[in-house]
Scaffold this active site. Structure first.
Site: not given
Length: 380
Positions: A41, A345, A348
């Protein structure tokens, strides 16, 4: 083990001396016609959204003005790399709408690991698209796009990579954080340490596979300080002695550092095994740790603060989600100024933090050999 350390130091010193003796002004800028990225991610530009469920609001609000598959408010490090090279943002391999692969493709998927895990996306957030699968996807991508490029009309070429660009492309690896997270979940230090050689060897096999198919320039990121992620600090009862001087969990960062130590040694060995490859090891850990340690000096709030999500009174609602708490529906939205935060968050980084890190690794300051990315095709 000591021999590996000594050899690593010798190679690093030799690389620096080689670069300095040549001089950057004497090196031609690399002509990267395309970029191919493999990862999780941290560099997923929409593959996870295409494969599973789309990243929703407020993701993407800062730069794109809407969710575009990235797990932050805007651009990722891979986006800034593409921009620096004068290339468009990479289209996800799995995205079927509005994609162009003329200048490369992104095989990264959120939740992906280097080594396949006996876990699932629904249970642990672990993607089935481990690195070996991403490499298989690339092999198929190269074969099929070459077939269609050679058989289609020229007007159809605009969204397909030119076959000759594969050997001149930049191949980026930004993966490993989820392997460490898996080790932390299992709470077995000895098992994790025993697994690291195999994890880094599987990444090395991915590089070797690409090399055998013509790839020559590799840009390999190590993994960041996982113990500094706010999610680790907000979701656990922590004793003061467990934290380092930057407020990060020492034990978790030790996992990252051990992985990085072995990864660097393996990259050095790959340089011997693949004599025509230019392999750059990028110390993402050092860059991110420097940012975290100097957050306020760099214009950010405390690094442990989270922009998007609800984290109060031991109540945790993840970014963009809703939850009924004591009869009141709570929406975990974003902060007023995401650019003031390092963490988007809890896991990230924000676009502002990604930009900060990207600008420092692009110039070679955290690389071995210490070459800017535009000169990464050169073998010291």
């Amino acid at each position: 083990m000591e021999n590996v350390k000594v050899f690593s130091i010798i190679i690093a010193v030799f690389s620096v001396l080689s670069v300095e003796s040549v001089g950057l002004k004497d090196l031609k800028t690399c002509n990267f016609g395309a970029v191919y990225n493999f990862g999780d991610s941290n560099s997923d530009t929409g593959g996870g959204s295409a494969a599973f469920w789309p990243a929703g609001k407020p993701c993407g609000e800062t730069f794109f003005g809407r969710p575009v598959g990235r797990g932050c408010d805007g651009r990722l490090i891979i986006d800034f790399i593409a921009e620096h090279l004068g290339l468009p943002h990479l289209s996800p391999y799995l995205d079927s709408i509005g994609t162009s692969f003329r200048y490369g493709a992104n095989f990264a998927i959120g939740g992906s690991t280097i080594r396949p895990q006996n876990e699932s996306m629904s249970l642990n957030g672990v993607s089935p698209f481990s690195l070996d699968i991403q490499i298989v996807q690339f092999d198929q991508f190269k074969d099929r796009t070459g077939h269609f490029y050679n058989r289609s009309y020229p007007r159809h070429h605009r969204n397909l990579p030119r076959p000759e660009d594969f050997s001149k492309a930049l191949y980026i690896f930004d993966i490993g954080q989820n392997d460490i997270a898996a080790g932390l979940r299992k709470k077995n230090d000895s098992a994790f340490h025993a697994s690291v050689p195999d994890i880094v060897d599987q990444l090395a096999k991915a590089v070797q596979n690409l090399y055998e198919h013509g790839a020559r320039t590799f840009w390999v990121h190590n993994t960041g300080p996982i113990g500094c992620l706010p999610v680790s600090l907000h979701y656990h009862d922590i004793k003061p002695e467990e934290l380092d001087e930057q407020g990060c969990l020492k034990a978790q960062n030790a996992y990252s550092m051990e992985f990085n130590r072995q990864l660097k040694a393996r990259v050095i060995k790959l340089r011997e095994e693949l004599p025509h490859a230019a392999l750059t090891y990028v110390d993402i850990y050092a860059a991110k740790y420097e940012l975290i340690g100097n957050a306020k000096k760099q214009g950010f709030v405390e690094a442990a603060n989270i922009c998007c999500g609800f984290h109060e009174d031991e109540i945790q609602v993840y970014c963009g989600h809703k939850q009924n708490i004591n009869g009141t529906e709570i929406y975990a939205g974003s902060c007023e100024n995401p650019s003031d935060f390092i963490s988007w968050d809890g896991v990230h980084y924000t676009e502002a933090a990604n930009r900060w890190v990207a600008h420092r690794i692009i110039n070679g300051s955290f690389s071995d050999p210490p070459l800017p990315i535009k000169h990464a095709c050169h073998i010291p």
